[in-house]
Write an enzyme that holds these catalytic residues in place. Structure first.
Site, PDB file in Angstrom:
ATOM      1  N   LYS A   1       0.811  -1.212   0.000  1.00  0.00           N
ATOM      2  CA  LYS A   1       0.000   0.000   0.000  1.00  0.00           C
ATOM      3  C   LYS A   1       0.849   1.269   0.000  1.00  0.00           C
ATOM      4  CE  LYS A   1      -4.377  -1.881   1.540  1.00  0.00           C
ATOM      5  NZ  LYS A   1      -5.400  -1.990   2.596  1.00  0.00           N
TER       6      LYS A   1
ATOM      7  N   ARG B   1      -3.930  -9.847   4.834  1.00  0.00           N
ATOM      8  CA  ARG B   1      -4.335  -9.854   3.422  1.00  0.00           C
ATOM      9  C   ARG B   1      -3.140  -9.401   2.587  1.00  0.00           C
ATOM     10  NH1 ARG B   1      -6.321  -6.231  -0.273  1.00  0.00           N
ATOM     11  NH2 ARG B   1      -7.825  -7.020  -1.771  1.00  0.00           N
TER      12      ARG B   1
HETATM   13  C1  8Y4 Z   1      -1.091  -2.467  -4.577  1.00  0.00           C
HETATM   14  C2  8Y4 Z   1      -2.253  -3.067  -4.993  1.00  0.00           C
HETATM   15  C3  8Y4 Z   1      -1.123  -1.637  -3.484  1.00  0.00           C
HETATM   16  C4  8Y4 Z   1      -3.412  -2.869  -4.332  1.00  0.00           C
HETATM   17  C5  8Y4 Z   1      -2.288  -1.417  -2.823  1.00  0.00           C
HETATM   18  C6  8Y4 Z   1      -3.428  -2.033  -3.242  1.00  0.00           C
HETATM   19  C7  8Y4 Z   1      -8.250  -4.162   1.889  1.00  0.00           C
HETATM   20  C8  8Y4 Z   1      -9.344  -4.859   1.361  1.00  0.00           C
HETATM   21  C9  8Y4 Z   1      -8.315  -3.784  -0.220  1.00  0.00           C
HETATM   22  C10 8Y4 Z   1      -8.006  -4.232   3.289  1.00  0.00           C
HETATM   23  C11 8Y4 Z   1      -9.935  -5.673   3.416  1.00  0.00           C
HETATM   24  C12 8Y4 Z   1      -5.331  -2.627  -1.935  1.00  0.00           C
HETATM   25  C13 8Y4 Z   1     -10.352  -5.125  -0.905  1.00  0.00           C
HETATM   26  C14 8Y4 Z   1      -6.631  -2.041  -1.536  1.00  0.00           C
HETATM   27  N1  8Y4 Z   1      -7.611  -3.504   0.889  1.00  0.00           N
HETATM   28  N2  8Y4 Z   1     -10.172  -5.620   2.102  1.00  0.00           N
HETATM   29  N3  8Y4 Z   1      -9.363  -4.611   0.035  1.00  0.00           N
HETATM   30  N4  8Y4 Z   1      -8.883  -5.011   4.003  1.00  0.00           N
HETATM   31  N5  8Y4 Z   1     -10.741  -6.407   4.196  1.00  0.00           N
HETATM   32  N6  8Y4 Z   1      -4.601  -1.758  -2.608  1.00  0.00           N
HETATM   33  O1  8Y4 Z   1      -7.097  -3.630   3.847  1.00  0.00           O
HETATM   34  O2  8Y4 Z   1      -5.022  -3.763  -1.715  1.00  0.00           O
HETATM   35  S1  8Y4 Z   1      -7.992  -3.157  -1.813  1.00  0.00           S
END
Ligand code: 8Y4
Length: 273
Positions: free
Chosen positions: A205, A240
């Site tokens: 992130k 996650r």
């Molecule tokens: C690279 C790729 C860097 C994607 C960041 C990202 C969470 C989530 C997401 C979380 C839960 C993400 C769907 C954001 N983050 N679900 N989802 N908790 N429960 N960004 O922190 O991964 S998407």
């Protein structure tokens, strides 16, 4: 929890994991690497990402869930805030609903989860995905996120969702500055006081990029591992992550140190190992 993105426009996986064969192969590889849950998502929730139609979201996630279910018994969560997507996903074999809106965006979602008797992940977010990073503001971020999650747990209970099926998540990066994210990660014990299992998503992130001087997502592996280990040692129950093999290996070492023995080993640590 391994992240399986089925989105052509996703930030990190952009243009790589949009076809279902690739997503399915990624999922099986994550299982081999030690993933105990797979999280399947068809809509990018990064700031500025375009919302996806119901039909398109279904087209993306259902074939992937169906195939992974056919080939493995590993629990599958569906990353959606839409009741219709969750219902179709559960019909083809998903086991868990990961709702970044904590049952607030679709008024039909709570009843579905209650009726199906499946676990639900309730995540905190300030604002909505498109605009949440514009001006995040809190008086006391840890207290406000904790109170929000406690309220969403009560609301889920009232809708007929059992306590034992509810996982909470502070939503790192969802309407939060770097300082907010760090305050939450430093105070996970306060979130544990809500009394539910805790899921943390830090993998690759933006806050890690900020700490490491604007590194892009592909430069965030070491930072993500450090954050995952820190969260695990502070009591996170589910992580996650994109990089399952690396995270499992890092957390295994951290857990052995925390316990003073191997996780899957019993008995006297003076004589064993
Ligand atoms: C690279 C790729 C860097 C994607 C960041 C990202 C969470 C989530 C997401 C979380 C839960 C993400 C769907 C954001 N983050 N679900 N989802 N908790 N429960 N960004 O922190 O991964 S998407």
């Amino acid at each position: 929890m391994g992240i399986v993105n089925v989105t052509p426009d996703s930030f990190y996986d952009g243009g790589k994991r949009f076809d279902s064969a690739r997503a399915v192969a990624d999922g099986f590889k994550m299982i081999e690497s030690g993933a105990e849950i797979l999280d399947i998502g068809g809509e990018s929730t990064r700031p500025g990402a375009q919302p996806v139609s119901l039909a398109e979201e279904l087209r993306r996630v259902l074939p992937v869930i169906r195939e992974l279910r056919r080939g493995s018994g590993v629990p599958i969560s569906v990353d959606t805030y839409k009741e219709a997507v969750a219902r179709a996903a559960l019909d083809v074999g998903a086991d868990i609903v990961n709702d970044i809106s904590a049952l607030r965006f679709d008024p039909a979602m709570a009843a579905l989860v209650a009726r199906e008797g499946v676990p639900i992940i309730l995540m905190h977010m300030q604002g909505e995905p498109r605009t949440m990073q514009r001006e995040p503001y809190y008086g006391d971020v840890v207290r406000e996120v904790r109170e929000f999650l406690a309220e969403r747990v009560r609301s889920a209970n009232q809708a007929g969702i059992g306590q034992e099926r509810i996982i909470i998540d502070p939503g790192i990066g969802f309407g939060k500055t770097l300082a907010h994210n760090l305050a939450l990660l430093k105070n996970l014990q306060s979130l544990k006081s809500v009394g539910q299992p805790l899921l943390i998503g830090v993998s690759r992130k933006a806050f890690i990029g900020k700490i490491l001087n604007a590194a892009g997502p592909e430069e965030r592996l070491e930072g993500s591992l450090a954050a995952a280990v820190a969260a695990a040692l502070s009591g996170a129950n589910i992580l996650r992550v994109h990089d399952v093999s690396e995270t499992v290996r890092a957390v295994r070492v951290a857990d052995a140190i925390r316990l003073g023995r191997l996780l899957d080993q019993v008995g006297d640590n003076e004589t064993a190992g």
